[in-house]
Scaffold this active site. Structure first.
Site, PDB file in Angstrom:
ATOM      1  N   ASP A 172      32.815 -31.079 -39.633  1.00 40.50           N
ATOM      2  CA  ASP A 172      33.447 -29.895 -40.221  1.00 40.50           C
ATOM      3  C   ASP A 172      34.972 -29.930 -40.176  1.00 40.50           C
ATOM      4  O   ASP A 172      35.620 -28.912 -40.347  1.00 40.50           O
ATOM      5  CB  ASP A 172      32.942 -28.628 -39.528  1.00 40.50           C
ATOM      6  CG  ASP A 172      33.222 -28.625 -38.032  1.00 40.50           C
ATOM      7  OD1 ASP A 172      33.947 -29.523 -37.551  1.00 40.50           O
ATOM      8  OD2 ASP A 172      32.709 -27.727 -37.330  1.00 40.50           O
ATOM      9  N   SER A 200      33.548 -26.742 -27.223  1.00 38.68           N
ATOM     10  CA  SER A 200      32.607 -26.924 -28.325  1.00 38.68           C
ATOM     11  C   SER A 200      32.086 -28.351 -28.459  1.00 38.68           C
ATOM     12  O   SER A 200      31.081 -28.575 -29.138  1.00 38.68           O
ATOM     13  CB  SER A 200      33.254 -26.501 -29.648  1.00 38.68           C
ATOM     14  OG  SER A 200      34.410 -27.270 -29.914  1.00 38.68           O
ATOM     15  N   HIS A 224      34.814 -30.996 -35.525  1.00 40.05           N
ATOM     16  CA  HIS A 224      33.771 -31.600 -34.700  1.00 40.05           C
ATOM     17  C   HIS A 224      33.123 -32.783 -35.426  1.00 40.05           C
ATOM     18  O   HIS A 224      33.262 -32.922 -36.639  1.00 40.05           O
ATOM     19  CB  HIS A 224      32.706 -30.551 -34.366  1.00 40.05           C
ATOM     20  CG  HIS A 224      33.272 -29.285 -33.808  1.00 40.05           C
ATOM     21  ND1 HIS A 224      33.489 -28.164 -34.593  1.00 40.05           N
ATOM     22  CD2 HIS A 224      33.698 -28.975 -32.563  1.00 40.05           C
ATOM     23  CE1 HIS A 224      34.011 -27.206 -33.841  1.00 40.05           C
ATOM     24  NE2 HIS A 224      34.161 -27.669 -32.611  1.00 40.05           N
TER      25      HIS A 224
END
Length: 403
Positions: free
Chosen positions: A371, A52, A374
């Site tokens: 968040d 991610s 990240h």
């Protein structure tokens, strides 16, 4: 109890291993599309593998579920006009690196109608270095995707077979490319820790102590295999003709709000001078030390290639230390911009950013964490500068023109 766990964690690590104004990347995409690409240091393409931290839209095409389902809709992408599958409010390091190289933003492999002239992004949010079967044998489940590093590597091979006429042409193409092998492996550890997260309300009892200890043992046991997976993939790419390879290390996990919230340690002695959990950072360093050893072995085997170690750990630490100078809110360095739960970290694993009941801070550009897991677009820009313009990736994989 948490203090005892952290002390045991440190002891285990010592036994197992030693520690030693917003940019606009879309401008590069538009100019490249018009045939005005400016080649920097001979690089005409980027091939990226990872999770991610660098997925630009693969998981969203696979179909995101679980906690990652929220990454496919606002407020993700709020700084760039909408959600694209990037796990941030905007662009990622891979985007800024492409922009700095004068290349278009890297399209995800699963966007079958995309232009892959200047490279392909195989990274998938939630991906692991080890495949799902290998992790399952260790009691670790993979909840989000089966696109492990081995799967991504096979996709790369399939792509090259379909778009080059011979192994020699592949070698020639790779000689003009930058190959990014990760960051990947963090999710292997995340899933091991998550499977053993404290039950109930996280009360400090013997049962939860045992669960957390099991997570530590399982994650630690994974490290050699995770590192071996990364270096083996790099070796295959070098055998195919890659001449410039970047292999990133792990972030300082003890500075990440999701981990800090999970441990919720009250004893000030458990934290280092940067306000991060020392034991978790030792774990990240164990991974990084073993990875650097693997990279040194690769350099001996491929003396003609540039194999750079991208030091995500110390680049992140530098970003924390220089936060005031670079415009970050020094009072919220470990507090998620988007989340729920208030408290010191604004992070709730059961209410991730985008879920009902969550909210977004007023000025994301002043936050490092987007968040809780990240980073914000602004933090990714700072990290890119530190890695590729200020020497935190070594040896330098790209020689940028001096200003």
């Amino acid at each position: 109890m948490a203090r005892i766990l952290l002390a045991a964690f440190v002891a285990l690590l010592l036994v197992v291993g030693p520690c030693h104004a917003r940019p606009e990347p879309e401008h590069a995409a538009k100019s490249a599309a018009k045939g005005k690409t400016t080649v920097v240091d001979g690089i005409t393409a980027i091939y990226n593998f990872g999770d991610s931290l660098s997925d630009t839209g693969n998981l969203i095409r696979e179909g995101a579920g679980g906690m990652l389902q929220y990454t496919t809709a606002p407020p993700y992408g709020s700084a760039i006009g909408g959600a694209t599958g990037r796990c941030s409010d905007g662009y990622l390091m891979i985007d800024f690196l492409a922009k700095d190289l004068g290349l278009p933003l890297l399209n995800p492999y699963l966007d079958k109608g995309a232009d892959f002239t200047h490279g392909v992004n195989f990274a998938v949010a939630g991906a692991t270095a080890l495949d799902a079967a290998a992790l399952a044998r260790r009691g670790v489940s993979v909840p989000h995707t089966n696109s492990s590093l081995a799967v991504q590597l096979q996709q790369f091979k399939d792509f090259m077979n379909a778009n080059t006429r011979s192994p020699q042409e592949t070698r020639e193409k790779l000689a003009r490319s930058l190959v990014m092998v990760g960051e990947i492996g963090g999710n292997d550890y995340n899933y091991a820790f998550s499977a053993n997260r404290p039950a109930g309300d996280g009360e400090r009892n013997l049962y939860n102590f045992g669960r957390m200890a099991a997570g530590v043992v399982e994650a630690t046991a994974l490290v050699p295999d995770v590192v071996r997976s990364v270096t083996s993939a790099a070796r295959e790419l070098l055998d195919m003709g890659a001449t410039r390879v970047v292999i990133p290390g792990n972030f300082p996990l003890g500075c990440v709000p999701s981990y800090m919230s999970a441990v919720d340690e009250k004893d000030a002695a458990a934290y280092d001078g940067n306000g991060c959990l020392a034991a978790l950072n030792l774990f990240a360093q164990m991974h990084n030390v073993l990875l650097q050893q693997g990279i040194r072995e690769l350099r001996l085997s491929y003396p003609g290639a540039t194999i750079a170690y991208a030091d995500y750990f110390y680049a992140y630490v530098r970003m924390l230390r220089d936060a005031g100078e670079t415009g970050f809110d020094e009072g919220a360095l470990t507090r998620a911009c988007c989340g729920a739960g208030a408290g010191a970290y604004n992070f709730d694993m059961d209410r991730m950013c985008g879920a009902p009941g969550t909210s977004v801070c007023a000025r994301p550009d002043e936050r490092i964490s987007w968040d809780g897991v990240h980073l914000t677009q602004r933090a990714y820009r700072v990290m890119t500068d530190l890695l590729y313009h200020e020497g935190f990736a070594s040896p330098a994989p790209v020689e940028f023109p001096r200003a």
